[in-house]
Design an enzyme around this catalytic site. Sequence first.
Site, PDB file in Angstrom:
ATOM      1  N   LYS A 102       6.259   9.884  -9.636  1.00 34.59           N
ATOM      2  CA  LYS A 102       5.101  10.212 -10.129  1.00 34.59           C
ATOM      3  C   LYS A 102       4.176  10.781  -9.485  1.00 34.59           C
ATOM      4  O   LYS A 102       3.102  10.884 -10.078  1.00 34.59           O
ATOM      5  CB  LYS A 102       4.771   8.117  -9.952  1.00 34.59           C
ATOM      6  CG  LYS A 102       5.264   7.875 -10.961  1.00 34.59           C
ATOM      7  CD  LYS A 102       5.308   5.626 -10.266  1.00 34.59           C
ATOM      8  CE  LYS A 102       6.585   4.877 -11.205  1.00 34.59           C
ATOM      9  NZ  LYS A 102       5.553   3.642 -10.941  1.00 34.59           N
TER      10      LYS A 102
ATOM     11  N   TYR B  10      11.908  -6.186  -9.899  1.00 30.93           N
ATOM     12  CA  TYR B  10      12.661  -6.792 -10.989  1.00 30.93           C
ATOM     13  C   TYR B  10      14.149  -6.286 -12.043  1.00 30.93           C
ATOM     14  O   TYR B  10      14.342  -7.940 -12.336  1.00 30.93           O
ATOM     15  CB  TYR B  10      11.464  -5.876 -12.409  1.00 30.93           C
ATOM     16  CG  TYR B  10      11.814  -4.065 -12.814  1.00 30.93           C
ATOM     17  CD1 TYR B  10      12.676  -3.830 -12.619  1.00 30.93           C
ATOM     18  CD2 TYR B  10      11.083  -3.428 -12.467  1.00 30.93           C
ATOM     19  CE1 TYR B  10      13.405  -2.884 -13.102  1.00 30.93           C
ATOM     20  CE2 TYR B  10      11.062  -2.714 -12.388  1.00 30.93           C
ATOM     21  CZ  TYR B  10      12.405  -1.713 -13.062  1.00 30.93           C
ATOM     22  OH  TYR B  10      12.732  -0.016 -12.993  1.00 30.93           O
TER      23      TYR B  10
HETATM   24  N1  LIG Z   1       7.455  -4.475 -12.848  1.00 27.52           N
HETATM   25  C1  LIG Z   1       7.046  -2.969 -12.264  1.00 27.52           C
HETATM   26  O1  LIG Z   1       6.790  -2.751 -13.694  1.00 27.52           O
HETATM   27  C2  LIG Z   1       7.232  -2.248 -11.287  1.00 27.52           C
HETATM   28  C3  LIG Z   1       6.674  -0.864 -11.515  1.00 27.52           C
HETATM   29  C4  LIG Z   1       6.695  -0.468 -10.679  1.00 27.52           C
HETATM   30  C5  LIG Z   1       7.126  -0.087  -9.732  1.00 27.52           C
HETATM   31  N2  LIG Z   1       8.736  -1.482  -9.433  1.00 27.52           N
HETATM   32  C6  LIG Z   1       9.489  -1.459  -7.725  1.00 27.52           C
HETATM   33  O2  LIG Z   1       8.299  -1.143  -7.234  1.00 27.52           O
HETATM   34  C7  LIG Z   1       8.783  -0.816  -6.102  1.00 27.52           C
HETATM   35  C8  LIG Z   1       8.381   0.320  -5.119  1.00 27.52           C
HETATM   36  O3  LIG Z   1       7.748   1.486  -6.771  1.00 27.52           O
HETATM   37  P1  LIG Z   1       6.895   2.435  -6.135  1.00 27.52           P
HETATM   38  O4  LIG Z   1       7.451   2.987  -7.109  1.00 27.52           O
HETATM   39  O5  LIG Z   1       5.879   2.049  -5.557  1.00 27.52           O
HETATM   40  O6  LIG Z   1       8.179   3.248  -5.141  1.00 27.52           O
HETATM   41  P2  LIG Z   1       7.398   4.560  -3.601  1.00 27.52           P
HETATM   42  O7  LIG Z   1       6.480   5.313  -3.933  1.00 27.52           O
HETATM   43  O8  LIG Z   1       8.706   5.213  -3.420  1.00 27.52           O
HETATM   44  O9  LIG Z   1       7.450   3.256  -2.233  1.00 27.52           O
HETATM   45  C9  LIG Z   1       8.447   2.774  -1.751  1.00 27.52           C
HETATM   46  C10 LIG Z   1       7.705   1.459  -0.691  1.00 27.52           C
HETATM   47  O10 LIG Z   1       8.183   0.512  -0.730  1.00 27.52           O
HETATM   48  C11 LIG Z   1       8.545   0.548   0.869  1.00 27.52           C
HETATM   49  N3  LIG Z   1      10.195   0.306   1.289  1.00 27.52           N
HETATM   50  C12 LIG Z   1      10.952   1.247   1.270  1.00 27.52           C
HETATM   51  N4  LIG Z   1      12.313   0.652   1.866  1.00 27.52           N
HETATM   52  C13 LIG Z   1      11.728  -0.202   2.717  1.00 27.52           C
HETATM   53  C14 LIG Z   1      12.745  -0.960   3.847  1.00 27.52           C
HETATM   54  N5  LIG Z   1      13.877  -0.162   3.562  1.00 27.52           N
HETATM   55  N6  LIG Z   1      12.185  -1.387   4.847  1.00 27.52           N
HETATM   56  C15 LIG Z   1      10.281  -1.527   4.639  1.00 27.52           C
HETATM   57  N7  LIG Z   1       9.026  -0.479   3.476  1.00 27.52           N
HETATM   58  C16 LIG Z   1      10.036  -0.290   2.552  1.00 27.52           C
HETATM   59  C17 LIG Z   1       8.070   2.523   0.911  1.00 27.52           C
HETATM   60  O11 LIG Z   1       7.619   2.350   2.869  1.00 27.52           O
HETATM   61  P3  LIG Z   1       7.554   3.793   3.524  1.00 27.52           P
HETATM   62  O12 LIG Z   1       6.442   4.044   3.002  1.00 27.52           O
HETATM   63  O13 LIG Z   1       7.941   3.775   5.154  1.00 27.52           O
HETATM   64  O14 LIG Z   1       8.938   4.872   2.859  1.00 27.52           O
HETATM   65  C18 LIG Z   1       7.035   2.748   0.713  1.00 27.52           C
HETATM   66  O15 LIG Z   1       5.853   2.104   1.203  1.00 27.52           O
HETATM   67  C19 LIG Z   1      10.254  -0.902  -6.573  1.00 27.52           C
HETATM   68  O16 LIG Z   1      11.299  -1.453  -6.364  1.00 27.52           O
HETATM   69  C20 LIG Z   1      10.102  -0.898  -8.586  1.00 27.52           C
HETATM   70  O17 LIG Z   1      11.483  -0.828  -9.013  1.00 27.52           O
HETATM   71  C21 LIG Z   1       8.189  -2.184 -10.456  1.00 27.52           C
END
Ligand SMILES: NC(=O)c1ccc[n+]([C@@H]2O[C@H](COP(=O)([O-])OP(=O)(O)OC[C@H]3O[C@@H](n4cnc5c(N)ncnc54)[C@H](OP(=O)(O)O)[C@@H]3O)[C@@H](O)[C@H]2O)c1
Length: 283
Positions: free
Chosen positions: A71, A230
């Site tokens: 992204k 989700y």
């Molecule tokens: N429903 C929807 O339409 C939709 C849309 C987009 C994303 N999502 C979901 O949202 C989630 C995040 O997506 P993203 O695109 O934002 O990913 P991303 O940019 O990789 O960000 C991941 C986030 O999760 C944190 N994280 C990961 N593992 C962790 C842990 N063990 N303990 C605490 N924090 C942790 C990371 O913290 P750090 O900064 O410390 O790494 C960061 O803040 C995913 O599950 C994705 O499937 C859903």
Amino acid sequence: MEIKGTTKVTGVFGYPVSHSLSPVFQNSAFKYLGLDYVYIPFEVKPQDLKEAVKAIKIFHWIGVNVTIPHKKQVIKYLDELDENSKILKVVNTIHNTDGKLKGYTTDGEGFLRSLKEDGKFKPEGKNVFILGAGGSSYAICGALINEKVNSIFITNRTLENAKKLKKNLVEKLKFKNIEIIEFEKRNDKKIWQNIDLLINTTSVGMKENDPLLIEKENIEMVKFVYDIVYNRKTELLKTAENLKIPYLDGISMLVYQGAISFEIWTGKKAPVDIMKKALYEKI
Ligand SMILES: NC(=O)c1ccc[n+]([C@@H]2O[C@H](COP(=O)([O-])OP(=O)(O)OC[C@H]3O[C@@H](n4cnc5c(N)ncnc54)[C@H](OP(=O)(O)O)[C@@H]3O)[C@@H](O)[C@H]2O)c1
């Protein structure tokens, strides 16, 4: 679905991508409206992203969604960005018009439409606590600020990433009422007295044994819980349900962010109910 010489190609670039649910509801929407479009998942490794983006032009695809881990990185390969993508530095939708690739971010707007239409929750004037500072957190914070929330509290495992997010929101959106809570202090009771909306934007909850990051006594204080994960009912959502707090899962946001991509590609209003139905039947 009949694939013809005229069929317009859309899809999603991700790595991994085999779990993606977007083909289910996008293809059902194309079919419902009788549009000659198809949506295909493409597994694109990070080192192949540049070439994959070139393929959009070469094959005259209409556009693609972009998901983890592309992204942010995809931005440098695009010709143009919409205002939100410029500010938030994330893209989840690419539209190809006559060989020109424009990037959009529909996550924030999709989240908002879901919160207001499915959750019946109005964010204006509310205090919001956000777990996470990744790509989706940027998009959601931006959308909430545009919607005039009162304050935002952000906590993140890596403090530095929360600081970067705050800096971006303060500088680009001129929103000052943001407080970073150190991850270890996220359960301090005094923070929780005035929180209206709790949002999980981390990937915590995707796996079965993932922990509940916020204590039950704190969740009990909030008026609405939103978990954007989700693929399953997370501990956070199970707790909200037990406490009889209104909540939404990431399915709703997934459909609305996809609906906005659909509208960008086709110029037609997305049949949101058909998309939701297809998704719920699948899962
Ligand atoms: N429903 C929807 O339409 C939709 C849309 C987009 C994303 N999502 C979901 O949202 C989630 C995040 O997506 P993203 O695109 O934002 O990913 P991303 O940019 O990789 O960000 C991941 C986030 O999760 C944190 N994280 C990961 N593992 C962790 C842990 N063990 N303990 C605490 N924090 C942790 C990371 O913290 P750090 O900064 O410390 O790494 C960061 O803040 C995913 O599950 C994705 O499937 C859903």
